[in-house]
Structures are given as C-alpha cells and as structure tokens.
Scaffold this motif. Structure first.
Motif, mmCIF file in Angstrom:
data_model
loop_
_atom_site.group_PDB
_atom_site.id
_atom_site.type_symbol
_atom_site.label_atom_id
_atom_site.label_comp_id
_atom_site.label_asym_id
_atom_site.label_seq_id
_atom_site.Cartn_x
_atom_site.Cartn_y
_atom_site.Cartn_z
ATOM 1 N N ALA A 61 0.806 -1.224 0.000
ATOM 2 C CA ALA A 61 0.000 0.000 0.000
ATOM 3 C C ALA A 61 0.838 1.272 0.000
ATOM 4 O O ALA A 61 0.454 2.273 -0.614
ATOM 5 C CB ALA A 61 -0.939 0.001 1.212
ATOM 6 N N PHE A 62 1.967 1.268 0.690
ATOM 7 C CA PHE A 62 2.734 2.495 0.873
ATOM 8 C C PHE A 62 4.175 2.403 0.383
ATOM 9 O O PHE A 62 4.931 3.364 0.505
ATOM 10 C CB PHE A 62 2.710 2.907 2.350
ATOM 11 C CG PHE A 62 1.308 3.042 2.879
ATOM 12 C CD1 PHE A 62 0.482 4.073 2.467
ATOM 13 C CD2 PHE A 62 0.799 2.101 3.759
ATOM 14 C CE1 PHE A 62 -0.816 4.182 2.926
ATOM 15 C CE2 PHE A 62 -0.501 2.197 4.238
ATOM 16 C CZ PHE A 62 -1.304 3.245 3.819
ATOM 17 N N GLY A 63 4.567 1.239 -0.148
ATOM 18 C CA GLY A 63 5.913 1.093 -0.690
ATOM 19 C C GLY A 63 7.007 1.044 0.361
ATOM 20 O O GLY A 63 8.173 1.277 0.055
ATOM 21 N N LEU A 64 6.651 0.723 1.606
ATOM 22 C CA LEU A 64 7.658 0.616 2.657
ATOM 23 C C LEU A 64 8.422 -0.698 2.517
ATOM 24 O O LEU A 64 7.959 -1.628 1.872
ATOM 25 C CB LEU A 64 7.003 0.680 4.037
ATOM 26 C CG LEU A 64 6.198 1.929 4.359
ATOM 27 C CD1 LEU A 64 5.697 1.873 5.803
ATOM 28 C CD2 LEU A 64 6.988 3.194 4.117
ATOM 29 N N ASN A 89 -4.505 6.401 -4.164
ATOM 30 C CA ASN A 89 -5.081 5.350 -5.012
ATOM 31 C C ASN A 89 -4.362 4.023 -4.822
ATOM 32 O O ASN A 89 -5.000 2.964 -4.774
ATOM 33 C CB ASN A 89 -5.070 5.772 -6.478
ATOM 34 C CG ASN A 89 -6.036 6.901 -6.756
ATOM 35 O OD1 ASN A 89 -7.041 7.079 -6.053
ATOM 36 N ND2 ASN A 89 -5.745 7.685 -7.772
ATOM 37 N N ARG A 90 -3.032 4.053 -4.709
ATOM 38 C CA ARG A 90 -2.257 2.832 -4.486
ATOM 39 C C ARG A 90 -2.681 2.169 -3.178
ATOM 40 O O ARG A 90 -2.867 0.951 -3.118
ATOM 41 C CB ARG A 90 -0.766 3.163 -4.441
ATOM 42 C CG ARG A 90 0.109 1.978 -4.103
ATOM 43 C CD ARG A 90 1.560 2.374 -3.990
ATOM 44 N NE ARG A 90 2.374 1.221 -3.630
ATOM 45 C CZ ARG A 90 3.681 1.189 -3.726
ATOM 46 N NH1 ARG A 90 4.346 2.235 -4.162
ATOM 47 N NH2 ARG A 90 4.342 0.103 -3.377
ATOM 48 N N ALA A 91 -2.840 2.969 -2.128
ATOM 49 C CA ALA A 91 -3.237 2.429 -0.826
ATOM 50 C C ALA A 91 -4.623 1.780 -0.902
ATOM 51 O O ALA A 91 -4.827 0.675 -0.395
ATOM 52 C CB ALA A 91 -3.217 3.538 0.227
ATOM 53 N N VAL A 92 -5.564 2.452 -1.549
ATOM 54 C CA VAL A 92 -6.928 1.919 -1.660
ATOM 55 C C VAL A 92 -6.932 0.643 -2.501
ATOM 56 O O VAL A 92 -7.590 -0.338 -2.149
ATOM 57 C CB VAL A 92 -7.888 2.994 -2.215
ATOM 58 C CG1 VAL A 92 -9.248 2.399 -2.548
ATOM 59 C CG2 VAL A 92 -8.030 4.140 -1.212
ATOM 60 N N GLU A 93 -6.178 0.625 -3.582
ATOM 61 C CA GLU A 93 -6.091 -0.576 -4.424
ATOM 62 C C GLU A 93 -5.484 -1.748 -3.645
ATOM 63 O O GLU A 93 -5.794 -2.903 -3.918
ATOM 64 C CB GLU A 93 -5.276 -0.286 -5.682
ATOM 65 C CG GLU A 93 -6.012 0.599 -6.674
ATOM 66 C CD GLU A 93 -5.127 1.092 -7.810
ATOM 67 O OE1 GLU A 93 -3.966 0.637 -7.936
ATOM 68 O OE2 GLU A 93 -5.615 1.950 -8.573
#
Length: 128
Positions: free
Chosen positions: A23-26, A89-93
């Motif tokens: 979701a967040f690229g961590l 949008n990435r997080a929601v997807e």
C-alpha cells in the motif's frame, strides 16, 4: 531524547508488513522469528508492528484493540509524498479503506485519509 519508533498494535504482524509494503511502498527492516514484532524502514524513525497478544503481555490493564468495526483511535500516522493522489489510489487498491479523498487545505497542503486493515487512521499528504 530521540523519537525512535512508533508501534502499531495489530492482529497479524506478517499481514500488516505485507500490506504496508504493497500500500505504501515501505520496506521491512526486520521481523522477529515469532512473527509477533516487526519494523519497517521509514527514514530515521521506524514504523513497528506488535501483535495484540504481545501488547497485552506488556500492558497490565490491557488496551483497546484497533478495529475496522470501531471508530479510529484518537491518533494517526502520516506519510508524505509528492503525488498524494497516486499514493492514495495505491493504498486503496492494496486494501486500505478510503475515508476522505485528497483535498487541498487552505495552508497549501494536499491531504487524504485512509484506514489500514486494523482500522488505524493514516494520513497521506504533501509536504508543508
């Protein structure tokens, strides 16, 4: 004194690590072999996860577990980015629950809000 890390109490540490990566690229800093504790790379301050069971064992009188079925706790974590809309949008997807779509604030910052798999409130924002 130095602010070192924030710990989020979650149902499933491994699931939370995978979600925050997607979701967040961590990136995972480490996860203990017990799968009860993990830390994510977030710069000089780490974001950590501890299982609800581990948290309960550390706290004498227990605590209120995070849950999507309850109102968010009176705290949030915030991530900043140059492209708030794309990050939102990435997080929601990836499975985050949309609360407030990104909006421009009077002070010039763009801010949106989601909840994670455990109902933790997350702000996605531009730098101030």
């Amino acid at each position: 004194m130095e602010f070192s890390y924030t710990i989020l109490y979650v149902k499933d540490v491994t699931q939370s690590v995978a979600f925050y990566e997607k979701a967040f690229g961590l990136h995972q800093h480490f996860i203990h072999e017990s799968r009860q504790y993990a830390q994510m790379e977030t710069g000089s301050t780490k974001l950590a996860f501890a299982s609800n069971e581990l948290a309960s064992s550390n706290l004498i009188n227990g605590f209120q577990e995070n849950s999507l079925s309850a109102q968010p706790a009176g705290i949030e974590i915030a991530f900043t980015t140059d492209d708030v809309d794309a990050a939102f949008n990435r997080a929601v997807e990836a499975g985050a629950i949309s609360l407030v779509v990104p909006k421009q604030k009077p002070w010039g910052q763009k801010v949106g809000y989601v909840r994670d798999l455990d109902g933790i409130l997350i702000e996605i924002a531009s730098q101030i």
